[in-house]
Write a protein that holds these residues in place. Sequence first.
Motif, mmCIF file in Angstrom:
data_model
loop_
_atom_site.group_PDB
_atom_site.id
_atom_site.type_symbol
_atom_site.label_atom_id
_atom_site.label_comp_id
_atom_site.label_asym_id
_atom_site.label_seq_id
_atom_site.Cartn_x
_atom_site.Cartn_y
_atom_site.Cartn_z
ATOM 1 N N PRO A 13 0.936 -1.022 -0.040
ATOM 2 C CA PRO A 13 0.036 -0.047 -0.139
ATOM 3 C C PRO A 13 0.833 1.109 -0.009
ATOM 4 O O PRO A 13 1.919 1.375 0.774
ATOM 5 N N HIS A 14 0.632 1.982 -1.057
ATOM 6 C CA HIS A 14 1.495 3.444 -1.133
ATOM 7 C C HIS A 14 0.674 4.616 -1.650
ATOM 8 O O HIS A 14 -0.320 4.228 -2.494
ATOM 9 N N HIS A 15 1.188 5.621 -1.621
ATOM 10 C CA HIS A 15 0.656 6.956 -2.465
ATOM 11 C C HIS A 15 1.413 7.121 -3.627
ATOM 12 O O HIS A 15 2.628 6.809 -3.656
ATOM 13 N N GLY A 16 0.611 7.551 -4.557
ATOM 14 C CA GLY A 16 1.538 8.141 -5.738
ATOM 15 C C GLY A 16 1.061 9.586 -5.917
ATOM 16 O O GLY A 16 -0.049 10.064 -5.838
ATOM 17 N N ILE A 17 1.891 10.422 -6.776
ATOM 18 C CA ILE A 17 1.707 11.893 -7.127
ATOM 19 C C ILE A 17 2.254 11.812 -8.460
ATOM 20 O O ILE A 17 3.100 11.183 -8.977
ATOM 21 N N GLY A 18 1.699 13.029 -9.137
ATOM 22 C CA GLY A 18 2.088 13.294 -10.383
ATOM 23 C C GLY A 18 1.432 14.671 -11.017
ATOM 24 O O GLY A 18 0.922 15.436 -10.118
ATOM 25 N N PHE A 19 2.126 15.049 -12.036
ATOM 26 C CA PHE A 19 1.783 16.322 -12.595
ATOM 27 C C PHE A 19 1.952 16.120 -14.069
ATOM 28 O O PHE A 19 2.684 15.615 -14.671
ATOM 29 N N HIS A 20 1.034 16.988 -14.930
ATOM 30 C CA HIS A 20 1.047 16.863 -16.350
ATOM 31 C C HIS A 20 0.679 18.303 -16.935
ATOM 32 O O HIS A 20 -0.288 18.929 -16.349
ATOM 33 N N VAL A 21 1.076 18.928 -17.895
ATOM 34 C CA VAL A 21 0.637 19.918 -18.755
ATOM 35 C C VAL A 21 0.597 19.517 -20.132
ATOM 36 O O VAL A 21 1.447 18.794 -20.788
#
Length: 337
Positions: free
Chosen positions: A108-116
Motif C-alpha cells: 500500500p502506497h501513495h503516488g503523486i504526479g503532474f502534467h501539462v
Amino acid sequence: MKKCLLFIMLLGSFHCAYAQQRPQYTQYIFNNFILNPAISGIENYIDVKAGYRSQWQGLEGAPETSYISFHAPLGKNFLYGTSTSVPQSGGTNPNSRSYVQTYMASEPHHGIGFHVVSDKAGPISRTDVNATYAYHLGLSASVNLSLGVAAGLSKIYLDQSKIILENQIDPAIGSGDYGQLKPDLSAGLWLYGPRYFVGAAAQQLIASPISFSDDESYNQGRKVPHMFISAGYKVYLGDDFAAMPSAMVKVVSPVPVSVDVNLKLAYKDKLWMGASYRKDDALSAMAGFNIGSFINLGYSYDFTTSGLNTVSNGSHEIVLGVFLNNRYKVSCPQKSW
C-alpha cells in the motif's frame, strides 16, 4: 485558403462547444497516466514523459498537441521493498513467465504526479495543468487496485486574428473574453496484475461554460465530461516475446462512441512494435525501443480512414520517456507495460 480557414474555425468552434474537447492520442498505451490519474506512482521510479502529436498533416489549422508529465510513488517501504519482485541490480525479464510466478502485489502506497498539456486546433488553443494523486493497495498476492484524482486549471484562448469573417461585426464573437481560466477535475481507477489491467477514468467533471460572445444567446458552449474505459492482457509467446492486445472505449456525449483496438509485440525489454485501429478514423503503426534503464522512445503514424483522407497526409506522434531514481535498474515498465 479562406474557405479552409473558415472550415477549421467552424470545426474548432463545434469541437469546443459540444464535441470531443480533449486531445486524441495514438500512443496512450505508452502513457495511460495522461488519461487516468490512478496510475500515479504505479512504478517504483519517477516516470517522466514528453509527447508531441501533429494530426492530419497537410490540413491548415489541424490539431497539434504537446505534453510533459511525471509521476512517482511515495514511501520508503515501496521504494526499497519487493513490490515489483525485482532485485536492486535488475533481474527478471518482465516479458518472461518467471516474472508472473514471482510477481507480488504492490505494498500500500501513495503516488503523486503532474502534467501539462497544450492543444491547438484552428483559432482555439488550450492549456491544461493538473496535479494528480493516487492510492495503491494489494487486494491479493497478485492483484492491485489504485484510485486516483486530478485537479487543476484549463486556459482556453480564441485567436481572433486567425478567423476570417464575411461580416467583421459578428455577434457570435463580438469583443468577448478570448482568454478564459476554467477549473478542471478528473478521477479514475486502475485494477492491475502481472498480465492484465482494467481501468476507467472520467475527465472534465466540472461542466464549466465556454463562451466568446457578449450576446448571451450565443453562449451555449461548455466543457463536457469525457469517459475512458480501457483493458489489456499480456500473452506470452516464449521467454523473450510477448503480445499485448488492448482496447479503449471513449464516451463523449453527444458524439458517437470511439473505440480503439491495439496490439503490441515486445521483444525482451528492448524493442516493441504494434498496430492500432480507431473506428471510423484511422489505422496506425507504432514502434519503440528502450535504451538501458534510463530512456525509452515511441513513434506512431496514423493513416487517416475518415472522410479527411482526401486532404490529410496522416498524423505523427512521438513520445520520449525517462526513468529517474531507477534504483532497481528497471529497463521496461513492469506494472503498466
